[in-house]
Design a protein around this motif. Structure first.
Motif, PDB file in Angstrom:
ATOM      1  N   LEU A  15      72.492  82.942  75.604  1.00  0.00           N
ATOM      2  CA  LEU A  15      73.390  82.240  76.211  1.00  0.00           C
ATOM      3  C   LEU A  15      73.459  82.084  77.651  1.00  0.00           C
ATOM      4  O   LEU A  15      73.270  81.007  78.312  1.00  0.00           O
ATOM      5  N   GLU A  16      73.142  83.231  78.125  1.00  0.00           N
ATOM      6  CA  GLU A  16      72.639  83.218  79.604  1.00  0.00           C
ATOM      7  C   GLU A  16      71.638  82.380  80.248  1.00  0.00           C
ATOM      8  O   GLU A  16      71.425  82.421  81.441  1.00  0.00           O
ATOM      9  N   MET A  17      70.623  82.142  79.285  1.00  0.00           N
ATOM     10  CA  MET A  17      69.389  81.365  79.539  1.00  0.00           C
ATOM     11  C   MET A  17      69.609  79.928  79.605  1.00  0.00           C
ATOM     12  O   MET A  17      68.788  79.066  80.104  1.00  0.00           O
ATOM     13  N   TYR A  20      68.955  77.659  82.390  1.00  0.00           N
ATOM     14  CA  TYR A  20      67.726  77.448  82.989  1.00  0.00           C
ATOM     15  C   TYR A  20      66.989  76.409  81.888  1.00  0.00           C
ATOM     16  O   TYR A  20      65.981  75.782  82.371  1.00  0.00           O
ATOM     17  N   VAL A  21      67.424  76.658  80.805  1.00  0.00           N
ATOM     18  CA  VAL A  21      66.671  75.816  79.574  1.00  0.00           C
ATOM     19  C   VAL A  21      67.106  74.238  79.958  1.00  0.00           C
ATOM     20  O   VAL A  21      66.107  73.487  79.858  1.00  0.00           O
ATOM     21  N   VAL A  22      68.330  73.942  80.436  1.00  0.00           N
ATOM     22  CA  VAL A  22      68.683  72.718  80.482  1.00  0.00           C
ATOM     23  C   VAL A  22      68.061  72.117  81.760  1.00  0.00           C
ATOM     24  O   VAL A  22      67.476  70.870  81.718  1.00  0.00           O
ATOM     25  N   ILE A  23      67.733  72.771  82.725  1.00  0.00           N
ATOM     26  CA  ILE A  23      67.189  72.463  84.105  1.00  0.00           C
ATOM     27  C   ILE A  23      65.562  72.084  83.552  1.00  0.00           C
ATOM     28  O   ILE A  23      65.039  70.998  84.089  1.00  0.00           O
ATOM     29  N   ASP A 139      63.770  84.793  85.430  1.00  0.00           N
ATOM     30  CA  ASP A 139      64.082  84.308  84.205  1.00  0.00           C
ATOM     31  C   ASP A 139      63.983  82.949  84.296  1.00  0.00           C
ATOM     32  O   ASP A 139      63.417  82.295  83.346  1.00  0.00           O
ATOM     33  N   PHE A 140      64.177  82.216  85.373  1.00  0.00           N
ATOM     34  CA  PHE A 140      64.138  80.651  85.523  1.00  0.00           C
ATOM     35  C   PHE A 140      62.733  80.401  85.279  1.00  0.00           C
ATOM     36  O   PHE A 140      62.315  79.518  84.524  1.00  0.00           O
ATOM     37  N   PHE A 141      61.759  80.924  86.054  1.00  0.00           N
ATOM     38  CA  PHE A 141      60.319  80.718  86.054  1.00  0.00           C
ATOM     39  C   PHE A 141      59.717  81.037  84.774  1.00  0.00           C
ATOM     40  O   PHE A 141      58.947  80.153  84.270  1.00  0.00           O
ATOM     41  N   ASN A 142      60.089  82.018  84.165  1.00  0.00           N
ATOM     42  CA  ASN A 142      59.585  82.483  82.776  1.00  0.00           C
ATOM     43  C   ASN A 142      59.856  81.350  81.624  1.00  0.00           C
ATOM     44  O   ASN A 142      59.208  80.924  80.839  1.00  0.00           O
ATOM     45  N   ILE A 143      61.094  80.933  81.935  1.00  0.00           N
ATOM     46  CA  ILE A 143      61.625  79.684  80.868  1.00  0.00           C
ATOM     47  C   ILE A 143      60.927  78.445  81.263  1.00  0.00           C
ATOM     48  O   ILE A 143      60.384  77.830  80.244  1.00  0.00           O
ATOM     49  N   PHE A 144      60.767  78.095  82.393  1.00  0.00           N
ATOM     50  CA  PHE A 144      60.295  76.997  82.997  1.00  0.00           C
ATOM     51  C   PHE A 144      58.799  76.832  82.293  1.00  0.00           C
ATOM     52  O   PHE A 144      58.458  75.949  81.841  1.00  0.00           O
ATOM     53  N   VAL A 145      57.875  77.966  82.673  1.00  0.00           N
ATOM     54  CA  VAL A 145      56.545  78.108  82.359  1.00  0.00           C
ATOM     55  C   VAL A 145      56.422  78.039  80.897  1.00  0.00           C
ATOM     56  O   VAL A 145      55.646  77.275  80.125  1.00  0.00           O
ATOM     57  N   SER A 146      57.457  78.820  80.110  1.00  0.00           N
ATOM     58  CA  SER A 146      56.872  78.970  78.877  1.00  0.00           C
ATOM     59  C   SER A 146      57.337  77.617  77.986  1.00  0.00           C
ATOM     60  O   SER A 146      56.525  77.353  77.116  1.00  0.00           O
TER      61      SER A 146
END
Length: 227
Positions: A15-17, A20-23, A139-146
């Protein structure tokens, strides 16, 4: 707390991610579809431009259900860009390049995201920040790249209606292409079975794992000298 755990178990991401997923999805889906529209327009097809799709506005590209499915199932889609190949002087070449443009755009922005994080680390730009913000950035860059790497790999799978299938369709001889069109609806059913049944863990997820490892090793090789 029980309600929070129930929500987390229902989602494909913690949930806390979700912010970052939305962006990430707003950027990834928008640039992906814009890339399709831009390349098609450059090859002479004004269809997407006339329908307001030659834009970097997320509102023009996001599909509500396809976006929602990302949060629930871990995969989804944006609104497909309309392409009229009759405008192309060289339909097969233009068709391939239009199809490649979308996944390639996700690969490029995944690389840029990795590069920015490497530069932040190399210049110690994050060391002065509180640990909370450093962890949030990571966390943001991990989500963004992944997610962008996942979209790159996912869209190159050779199943309709994905870009990988369109690439094969444009490269195939006319007689093969006619048969592919004839059985395309069956291909969509097979694809859905692969991604929404336990077969996903045996076929799609291993492809993601191998592909992501290969892409990230390439990024690290290219950006290694920065660190």
């Amino acid at each position: 707390m029980d309600n929070l755990n129930s929500i987390n178990s229902f989602l494909a991401f913690p949930l806390e991610m979700i912010p970052y997923v939305v962006i990430t999805l707003m950027i990834a889906f928008t640039i992906h579809e814009y890339a399709h529209a831009y390349v098609a327009y450059k090859f002479g097809d004004p269809t997407a431009q006339r329908q307001g799709r030659l834009t970097l506005s997320p509102l023009a590209h996001l599909d509500p259900f396809g976006t929602l499915l990302i949060f629930i199932a871990g995969f989804g889609w944006a609104r497909p860009v309309p392409v009229n190949r009759s405008y192309f002087k060289r339909p097969r070449l233009a068709g391939v390049l239009v199809s490649v443009a979308g996944p390639l755009s996700n690969l490029v922005i995944a690389f840029l995201g990795t590069a920015i994080w490497y530069i932040l680390l190399a210049t110690n730009a994050v060391t002065a920040l509180p640990e909370f913000y450093v962890n949030g950035l990571q966390d943001f860059f991990n989500i963004f790249v992944s997610l962008n790497v996942m979209l790159f790999i996912f869209n190159l799978l050779p199943f309709p209606p994905l870009d990988g299938y369109r690439i094969i369709e444009d490269l195939a001889p006319a007689n093969i292409r006619a048969k592919m069109t004839q059985y395309e609806s069956y291909g969509i059913i097979i694809f859905l079975i692969l991604v929404i049944t336990p077969l996903d863990g045996y076929i799609i997820q291993p492809i993601f794992a191998v592909g992501r490892t290969a892409v990230m090793e390439l990024f690290h090789f290219l950006l290694g000298p920065i660190l």
